[in-house]
Design a protein around this motif. Sequence first.
Motif, PDB file in Angstrom:
ATOM      1  N   GLU A 131      14.239   1.320  -3.638  1.00  0.00           N
ATOM      2  CA  GLU A 131      15.379   2.215  -3.835  1.00  0.00           C
ATOM      3  C   GLU A 131      16.629   1.736  -3.109  1.00  0.00           C
ATOM      4  O   GLU A 131      17.736   2.033  -3.516  1.00  0.00           O
ATOM      5  CB  GLU A 131      15.031   3.623  -3.346  1.00  0.00           C
ATOM      6  CG  GLU A 131      13.970   4.302  -4.180  1.00  0.00           C
ATOM      7  CD  GLU A 131      13.572   5.658  -3.627  1.00  0.00           C
ATOM      8  OE1 GLU A 131      14.162   6.112  -2.624  1.00  0.00           O
ATOM      9  OE2 GLU A 131      12.648   6.252  -4.184  1.00  0.00           O
ATOM     10  N   LEU A 173      11.040   2.755   4.651  1.00  0.00           N
ATOM     11  CA  LEU A 173      10.226   3.927   4.330  1.00  0.00           C
ATOM     12  C   LEU A 173       9.340   4.351   5.502  1.00  0.00           C
ATOM     13  O   LEU A 173       9.242   5.538   5.818  1.00  0.00           O
ATOM     14  CB  LEU A 173       9.361   3.654   3.097  1.00  0.00           C
ATOM     15  CG  LEU A 173      10.104   3.496   1.776  1.00  0.00           C
ATOM     16  CD1 LEU A 173       9.147   3.051   0.683  1.00  0.00           C
ATOM     17  CD2 LEU A 173      10.807   4.785   1.390  1.00  0.00           C
ATOM     18  N   GLU A 176       2.376   7.832   1.215  1.00  0.00           N
ATOM     19  CA  GLU A 176       3.652   8.183   0.577  1.00  0.00           C
ATOM     20  C   GLU A 176       4.495   6.932   0.306  1.00  0.00           C
ATOM     21  O   GLU A 176       5.110   6.807  -0.748  1.00  0.00           O
ATOM     22  CB  GLU A 176       4.440   9.150   1.463  1.00  0.00           C
ATOM     23  CG  GLU A 176       3.829  10.524   1.573  1.00  0.00           C
ATOM     24  CD  GLU A 176       4.488  11.378   2.648  1.00  0.00           C
ATOM     25  OE1 GLU A 176       4.723  12.574   2.378  1.00  0.00           O
ATOM     26  OE2 GLU A 176       4.781  10.846   3.754  1.00  0.00           O
ATOM     27  N   CYS A 177       4.507   6.025   1.274  1.00  0.00           N
ATOM     28  CA  CYS A 177       5.263   4.774   1.122  1.00  0.00           C
ATOM     29  C   CYS A 177       4.721   3.959  -0.053  1.00  0.00           C
ATOM     30  O   CYS A 177       5.490   3.466  -0.884  1.00  0.00           O
ATOM     31  CB  CYS A 177       5.176   3.935   2.397  1.00  0.00           C
ATOM     32  SG  CYS A 177       5.972   4.668   3.832  1.00  0.00           S
ATOM     33  N   LYS A 221       5.730   5.503  -3.343  1.00  0.00           N
ATOM     34  CA  LYS A 221       7.138   5.266  -3.664  1.00  0.00           C
ATOM     35  C   LYS A 221       7.378   3.843  -4.144  1.00  0.00           C
ATOM     36  O   LYS A 221       8.196   3.607  -5.027  1.00  0.00           O
ATOM     37  CB  LYS A 221       8.036   5.554  -2.459  1.00  0.00           C
ATOM     38  CG  LYS A 221       8.344   7.011  -2.259  1.00  0.00           C
ATOM     39  CD  LYS A 221       9.402   7.160  -1.182  1.00  0.00           C
ATOM     40  CE  LYS A 221       9.951   8.551  -1.156  1.00  0.00           C
ATOM     41  NZ  LYS A 221      11.035   8.751  -2.092  1.00  0.00           N
TER      42      LYS A 221
END
Length: 148
Positions: free
Chosen positions: A11, A44, A54-55, A58
């Motif tokens: 991102e 992250l 979670e990382c 993503k």
Amino acid sequence: MSRPTKVRSVEFIPSETKFIPEGSSNCNVHFNEIKIEELEALRLKDLENLSQEECAEKMEVSRQTFQNILNSARTKVTEALIMGYGIELKGGDFKTPHCQFICNSCGQTFIPTLKKDLEACPSCNSEDIFCTKKKIKCKKVCKLNIKE
């Protein structure tokens, strides 16, 4: 035969790509290259304080792959700090949700990180640039993620 590297989702695209120790010049410093996805893993985990799961989610990789990317990044950063090396952010196997542009004049492909990058190519200053996703100048769409 190893498996092909899976493209990682990123991102954040940095606007600064080289960091050198104070008092050094570009000419006489060794650079550790940190891939864009390695920087994303550091961001992250260490800045966003997300869990490993979670990382990995993503970045669209397994937890083990995420841990390998993170370990590689931390090793390179630590080595640069201890040995007095510079750090250069570049390359990797990643995709981004941001629009990517191509310059019809010089062929340079780039992701706009500053508002001025929506107007002209950062390499040759040509205004003949187009979004590779839409094949048009999509300034209004791209402005959502661009800094002033």
